[in-house]
Every structure is written in C-alpha cells, then in structure tokens.
Design a protein around this motif. Sequence first.
Motif, PDB file in Angstrom:
ATOM      1  N   GLY A 119      38.279 -67.413  11.212  1.00  0.00           N
ATOM      2  CA  GLY A 119      39.406 -68.064  11.851  1.00  0.00           C
ATOM      3  C   GLY A 119      38.975 -69.173  12.784  1.00  0.00           C
ATOM      4  N   ASP A 120      39.923 -69.632  13.604  1.00  0.00           N
ATOM      5  CA  ASP A 120      39.634 -70.704  14.544  1.00  0.00           C
ATOM      6  C   ASP A 120      38.741 -70.234  15.680  1.00  0.00           C
ATOM      7  N   ASN A 121      38.960 -68.991  16.143  1.00  0.00           N
ATOM      8  CA  ASN A 121      38.259 -68.503  17.323  1.00  0.00           C
ATOM      9  C   ASN A 121      37.442 -67.240  17.103  1.00  0.00           C
ATOM     10  N   ASP A 122      37.553 -66.640  15.923  1.00  0.00           N
ATOM     11  CA  ASP A 122      36.774 -65.430  15.666  1.00  0.00           C
ATOM     12  C   ASP A 122      36.740 -65.158  14.175  1.00  0.00           C
ATOM     13  N   GLN A 123      36.045 -64.078  13.831  1.00  0.00           N
ATOM     14  CA  GLN A 123      35.996 -63.608  12.449  1.00  0.00           C
ATOM     15  C   GLN A 123      36.866 -62.368  12.345  1.00  0.00           C
ATOM     16  N   GLU A 124      37.824 -62.381  11.422  1.00  0.00           N
ATOM     17  CA  GLU A 124      38.768 -61.282  11.283  1.00  0.00           C
ATOM     18  C   GLU A 124      38.418 -60.443  10.046  1.00  0.00           C
ATOM     19  N   TYR A 125      38.775 -59.166  10.110  1.00  0.00           N
ATOM     20  CA  TYR A 125      38.487 -58.234   9.023  1.00  0.00           C
ATOM     21  C   TYR A 125      39.755 -57.513   8.595  1.00  0.00           C
ATOM     22  N   VAL A 126      39.905 -57.338   7.292  1.00  0.00           N
ATOM     23  CA  VAL A 126      40.954 -56.502   6.720  1.00  0.00           C
ATOM     24  C   VAL A 126      40.276 -55.563   5.734  1.00  0.00           C
ATOM     25  N   VAL A 130      34.609 -73.011  25.534  1.00  0.00           N
ATOM     26  CA  VAL A 130      34.864 -73.634  24.235  1.00  0.00           C
ATOM     27  C   VAL A 130      36.357 -73.545  23.945  1.00  0.00           C
ATOM     28  N   ARG A 131      36.963 -74.694  23.698  1.00  0.00           N
ATOM     29  CA  ARG A 131      38.387 -74.754  23.371  1.00  0.00           C
ATOM     30  C   ARG A 131      38.556 -75.221  21.927  1.00  0.00           C
ATOM     31  N   PHE A 132      39.442 -74.547  21.204  1.00  0.00           N
ATOM     32  CA  PHE A 132      39.814 -75.015  19.869  1.00  0.00           C
ATOM     33  C   PHE A 132      41.020 -75.927  20.044  1.00  0.00           C
ATOM     34  N   ILE A 133      40.876 -77.201  19.663  1.00  0.00           N
ATOM     35  CA  ILE A 133      41.923 -78.188  19.875  1.00  0.00           C
ATOM     36  C   ILE A 133      42.235 -78.872  18.545  1.00  0.00           C
ATOM     37  N   SER A 134      43.211 -79.751  18.558  1.00  0.00           N
ATOM     38  CA  SER A 134      43.484 -80.609  17.407  1.00  0.00           C
ATOM     39  C   SER A 134      44.041 -81.928  17.922  1.00  0.00           C
ATOM     40  N   TYR A 135      43.844 -82.968  17.131  1.00  0.00           N
ATOM     41  CA  TYR A 135      44.352 -84.290  17.492  1.00  0.00           C
ATOM     42  C   TYR A 135      44.725 -85.029  16.215  1.00  0.00           C
ATOM     43  N   ALA A 136      45.456 -86.106  16.366  1.00  0.00           N
ATOM     44  CA  ALA A 136      45.901 -86.887  15.219  1.00  0.00           C
ATOM     45  C   ALA A 136      44.962 -88.050  14.982  1.00  0.00           C
ATOM     46  N   ALA A 137      44.489 -88.186  13.743  1.00  0.00           N
ATOM     47  CA  ALA A 137      43.713 -89.356  13.361  1.00  0.00           C
ATOM     48  C   ALA A 137      44.641 -90.566  13.272  1.00  0.00           C
ATOM     49  N   ASP A 179      45.690 -92.272  10.851  1.00  0.00           N
ATOM     50  CA  ASP A 179      46.698 -92.231   9.786  1.00  0.00           C
ATOM     51  C   ASP A 179      47.611 -91.013   9.888  1.00  0.00           C
ATOM     52  N   GLY A 180      47.507 -90.269  10.999  1.00  0.00           N
ATOM     53  CA  GLY A 180      48.371 -89.115  11.218  1.00  0.00           C
ATOM     54  C   GLY A 180      47.798 -87.792  10.784  1.00  0.00           C
ATOM     55  N   THR A 181      46.646 -87.785  10.115  1.00  0.00           N
ATOM     56  CA  THR A 181      46.020 -86.533   9.691  1.00  0.00           C
ATOM     57  C   THR A 181      45.611 -85.704  10.903  1.00  0.00           C
ATOM     58  N   THR A 182      45.930 -84.424  10.875  1.00  0.00           N
ATOM     59  CA  THR A 182      45.543 -83.533  11.969  1.00  0.00           C
ATOM     60  C   THR A 182      44.086 -83.137  11.812  1.00  0.00           C
ATOM     61  N   ILE A 183      43.307 -83.349  12.873  1.00  0.00           N
ATOM     62  CA  ILE A 183      41.883 -83.032  12.866  1.00  0.00           C
ATOM     63  C   ILE A 183      41.635 -81.874  13.833  1.00  0.00           C
ATOM     64  N   PRO A 184      41.295 -80.678  13.336  1.00  0.00           N
ATOM     65  CA  PRO A 184      40.895 -79.584  14.236  1.00  0.00           C
ATOM     66  C   PRO A 184      39.536 -79.910  14.852  1.00  0.00           C
ATOM     67  N   ALA A 185      39.242 -79.302  15.987  1.00  0.00           N
ATOM     68  CA  ALA A 185      37.959 -79.574  16.640  1.00  0.00           C
ATOM     69  C   ALA A 185      37.644 -78.490  17.655  1.00  0.00           C
ATOM     70  N   TYR A 186      36.361 -78.364  17.944  1.00  0.00           N
ATOM     71  CA  TYR A 186      35.901 -77.508  19.034  1.00  0.00           C
ATOM     72  C   TYR A 186      35.420 -78.413  20.169  1.00  0.00           C
ATOM     73  N   LEU A 187      35.919 -78.146  21.374  1.00  0.00           N
ATOM     74  CA  LEU A 187      35.526 -78.905  22.558  1.00  0.00           C
ATOM     75  C   LEU A 187      34.809 -77.955  23.511  1.00  0.00           C
ATOM     76  N   ARG A 211      33.097 -81.293  18.614  1.00  0.00           N
ATOM     77  CA  ARG A 211      32.692 -81.009  17.240  1.00  0.00           C
ATOM     78  C   ARG A 211      33.917 -81.129  16.341  1.00  0.00           C
ATOM     79  N   PRO A 212      34.173 -82.315  15.797  1.00  0.00           N
ATOM     80  CA  PRO A 212      35.382 -82.515  14.976  1.00  0.00           C
ATOM     81  C   PRO A 212      35.232 -81.886  13.591  1.00  0.00           C
ATOM     82  N   GLN A 213      36.307 -81.285  13.120  1.00  0.00           N
ATOM     83  CA  GLN A 213      36.353 -80.774  11.746  1.00  0.00           C
ATOM     84  C   GLN A 213      37.051 -81.839  10.893  1.00  0.00           C
ATOM     85  N   PHE A 214      36.349 -82.953  10.742  1.00  0.00           N
ATOM     86  CA  PHE A 214      36.877 -84.143  10.079  1.00  0.00           C
ATOM     87  C   PHE A 214      37.333 -83.824   8.667  1.00  0.00           C
TER      88      PHE A 214
END
Length: 653
Positions: free
Chosen positions: A309-316, A391-398, A400-408, A453-456
Amino acid sequence: MIRSILAAGAFALSSVAALPAVAQPAPPPIEAYASLPALSNLALSPNGERIAFIGQAGANRRLGIQTVAGEPLGVVDIGTQKVRNVRWADDDHVLITTSTYSDLSGMAGDSEYYTAQSYNVRTRNFVTLLNRTVGGGANLSSTRIAGGSGVFNIVVGPPFVHVVNGVPRTFVQSFNRDFQMQTFEVDLDTGVGTPRDDFNGVMGPDGRAVAQSSWDPERGRWWVSARRNVGLAQIWTSEDHMIDTPSLLGFGRTNDSVIVRVPEDSGDHLYEIPLDGGDPRKLAFGNVGEATPIYHPRTGTLLGFYFLGDNDQEYVFTDATVGQAWASIAAAYPDQDVRLVSSTPDYSKFIVLTQGATDTGTYHLVDLNAGRAVRIGSEYPAVPAEAIGEVRFISYAAADGTTIPAYLTLPPGRDVADLPLIVMPHGGPQARDEPGFDYWSQLLASRGYAVLRPQFRGSVGFGKAHYEAGFGEWGRKMQTDLSDGVRYLAAEGIVDPARVCIWGWSYGGYAAMAGPTIDPGVYRCAAAGAGVSDLPRMLDWERDQTGGRDTPVMRYWKRFMGASRINDGSLTEVSPTRMVQNANVPILLIHGRDDSVVPYAQSEMFATALQRAGKDVEMVDLVGEDHWLSSASGRLAVFQALIPFLETHNPPD
C-alpha cells in the motif's frame, strides 16, 4: 495477545545487538546509513528451534546460526561474498545463495551469475550445490571463469524445498546445453544434482508438474496447460502479449486450480483457473491494490495474499489458522508496518520485521504458543529514533493534470518551511518506492534536506493507466513530473525553489543526468549514479546482450523510450550526452565497474562529453561494485562523495 519482551543480550553476536537510543546533538555519521544492514536474511528452521542470519563485521559478512534462546551454534565468516538468499532446507541444512560478476566461458558477456551452497549445522561443512550431475540431463552448471581456473556452478534463483510424497526435497534450477531451464534435485551433503525432467511449473504433491505456462514471443500468445493421464492439455490462453505477459503463480484456493496474474487495461488482476478447464474466476480484493499470493514454503498450498500500500504492507489470509495468527501479531505492533519474514511450517513461530516513525527496521521472534515476542535486533542500530525524519505520502498534479503520488521525507528538528530539497527519483523505471525506512532519503534528511521521491508516470503499483502513461515519456513527461513536484512544494511554502538538487540511481541516475540537460533551470546541482546517458548506445548494448533487435527486452526499452528503432532520431533530444550544452550546474557521476545492468561506459561517455563542453563534472569510479551497491565499501564510497557534493553546492543551512 502477544506480550512484547525486549530480551537484552538474548543474542550472542555483537553484530546483531541493537544499540541503545541516545540523544545526539549532531546527526549520525554517514557510516550509520551506508553500512550494509547489521542483520539480514533471517530464517527460522522448520522445527522452530534455530535461526540463521547474515550479520556484518565491518566490510565482511558472517553466517550466524543460533537457537531461538540465543545459544550460538556457529559463525562462519563468508567475507565479501554477495549473499542473495538464506533459507533452511531442513533442521540441519542452511541454503545460501550468492552471486558473482564474471565473464563465464560459453555465456554471453559479463554478467551477474548465481551459485548456491548447503551448510550442515551439525558437521559444519559447506558444499556447493550442483557441483556434479548424474542420471543424464547434461547441463552447463559447471562453467569455467574466463581467464581463470575456478569453476562456477550456475543456478537460476535460490534453491527451493518441496514436499514430495511426504518427504521434503531440495531443488535448484540451471541451464542445459541448449540454454533451456532444467530442474535438478540436489543432495545436501554432496551437492550432486539429479535432473527432474517432469517438473516445470506448479509442482504437485507427487513431485510432478500439474500445470505449466508457455509463451510465443513472436506472436504474443501465452497459455496454461494442465497435466492429463497422457501429456498436457491447454486450459487457458491469452493473446496480445508481445512484452507484458501473464504469470503462472501457483495453486489456487484449492489444489484443483491455479492462479494466473493477467495484465489488463485496469491493472494486473488475478484469475483462478480450474485444472479441468472450467471457467476462470476473477479474484477481487476491493481497493487494497495489486495482490501477490503467499504460499506454504514446502507444500505450495495457497495461504493468502499481500498488498503493498501507500504506507504499509497489508495481508489477507485465506487460511483461517494463519489469518488468526497474523491478526494477533499485527495487534501487538500498532501503528507500525509489520512484515512477515519467516515462519515455521506449522505457523506457530514467526520472524517479523517492524518499521515505523521511530523504527529503522527491527526483527522480532514471535512464539504464539508461548504468547510472547522477543526483539532480535535492528537493521540500522546506529541510527537512533530521534534521527528518523517524518515521511509523508502526498500527491500533486503534473502540468497536464496527471496525479503524481510521492513520498516526502522531512528533516528532523526543522520547521517545515523553505527547506532545501533533494529530488530522488527511483530506478526502473517500471518500479516504485516503498513505505518504510529508506536509508538513502533518511541520510539526506539527517543532513537537513527535505527529500521528494516522486512516483512519476511509468511507476508501478498505482494502476495500469499510471504505468502506461509513461510509455514514450523518457526525458519528457516522466522528467517534468519531477520538476512539477518541486513547483508544488515551493507553492506550498515547504521548500525553497532556489535550493534544489536532484540525485538518483539507475533510471533515477538517468533522470538526474536529464535534469540539468533536458529540463534545465530547476536544479542547482545534479548527482547521478549508474545512469543511462545515451539512449541509442544503450539500445545497441541491449541488442548485443539479448541477441536481436526485436527481443522482448528491446521491445520494452523502445516502448518506454518512445523509439521505433535503435537509431530513431527522437532519442537524441532525450539523451543527456547529446544535450550537454544545456548543463550549467555542477554534476557528480558515480558508477560501478562491475555493473551488469547499465554499462559503466554510459557514465564515462557523459563525463567525457561534459568535459569537452567545459562543464563542471566530477566522476567517481567504483572498482568492483555492481549495479545494486552490494558491498559496504561501495555504499560508503557513494555517500562519502555525495554528501560533501550536496553540502558544497546546495548547503542545507
């Protein structure tokens, strides 16, 4: 409920003991981050009585064996060998997989080759697996190193154990003389391998394959076949897979089905395919992300799934017993990312790794029958809790409007305003950054920098549309996704846009080279490790490595680079070596001589082009280092060059 017990001195080796957290007015030394993890490759024996691990003693690695109570059973100095995997074959034998960069006779060029050994805990003897084969099935496992007298026993991946007719047996895979994969059963005390021609795919309890996958790369057809009384019968097929193919993963929820991962427009999905040829069933897990199955390490029975996931590893877990055990474990470590490292086959004992806001990565031994958890030790014991940046999980708009997730990652002890910034793109580019302690970004944060750390676009783990948006965007939108992140953080008042540098490794190294040459005006300095600087020459090299202009590897690279052919003129404008005239900031280049993924020449030619253009460039040559910085000396050399470079050209204060 599990009780957390910190057993001081419970483990005898000094290399695995955690240091006490003490207040430090100054940041930890570079060595605290650059050293290889103090503990790695932990594994529980099947009976749950012993632990094997790799510890560090300066630059050297040690294989340690001890009881769960802390009694040492042996320490073996294995020097600077690159350990890739450690696991138990049975209660007396530990399997160790290592790799070496070599030019092997009969193989195509310099590359990283793997070998495996068995260590008998009782006799304390090592044996190289597949040192000899019997019963036919001639193979290329014993290959002489060119220019030397040694023999290198090639394996493909770590050895694995499977219960065949109730008896655990150990297998390795290698190549035959036609360079086709072949499976061998190995004797753990002699290393002798016996070919198993009836295994290639999902192995049943009788040691024979119940299902196999096949791919025609020329037509893009991929299919699954199931065993019948006589031969194989095709049970599922899919078309249009010229590059990205489905994957046969293992058994389904019952052993009369198998699971296949299929790339689709909405992302990768799992399908359960009955072995009798019935209709496939799509497995859905809500919005928890792309799933990876978890299988019993000996029987291959499906136990559940994990999701990054964004902030951890989940198990089912689909297995009720394991699910209840894991729920108890997770509850004992609230607000932490808890990961399964190893367990006994009956799932009564576990080794888990925790990470969190004040945890650099700590291993724990969990005994469910005893109802307790003992802290084993830390990966980075010299980094105290107060030195860990938020460490913050954030997102911003490129643009062209594409959402870019990132770790700050934020520097500890500083106001979150007008900070100096290091942009740190990940490698791949078909990859992603993960939650948890990242020693690269934490080292930079400890020096006073914010780290983005952008997730381009082109990154995986955020949906297929995000991944495919990167096709053809090397040096284009994949690059401006990074600088759009700088502009976002500057607009938020978090960073000072006049104090920004870029640093990355592998594809991140390419992006760091491209920053001042292709997207200039954003960074005041750039540091690039193991980067691609000339795309046409990189494609030339890949063609020679893979044996043709239209191999799946070549298709992959051309798709991401946006090229129809190797000499496509559009590659010139996104090749940093061809655009050095734009560079007007100091540039640091770092590359290992033994890099089998991106050739050393890529950094060398960029340095030469910059020097000829009169630009400010420094080159650090890592002799004997590979693409993954597998040695302690290599990691230390990188940071001893990087930190002074950044502090000189982008002071944090």
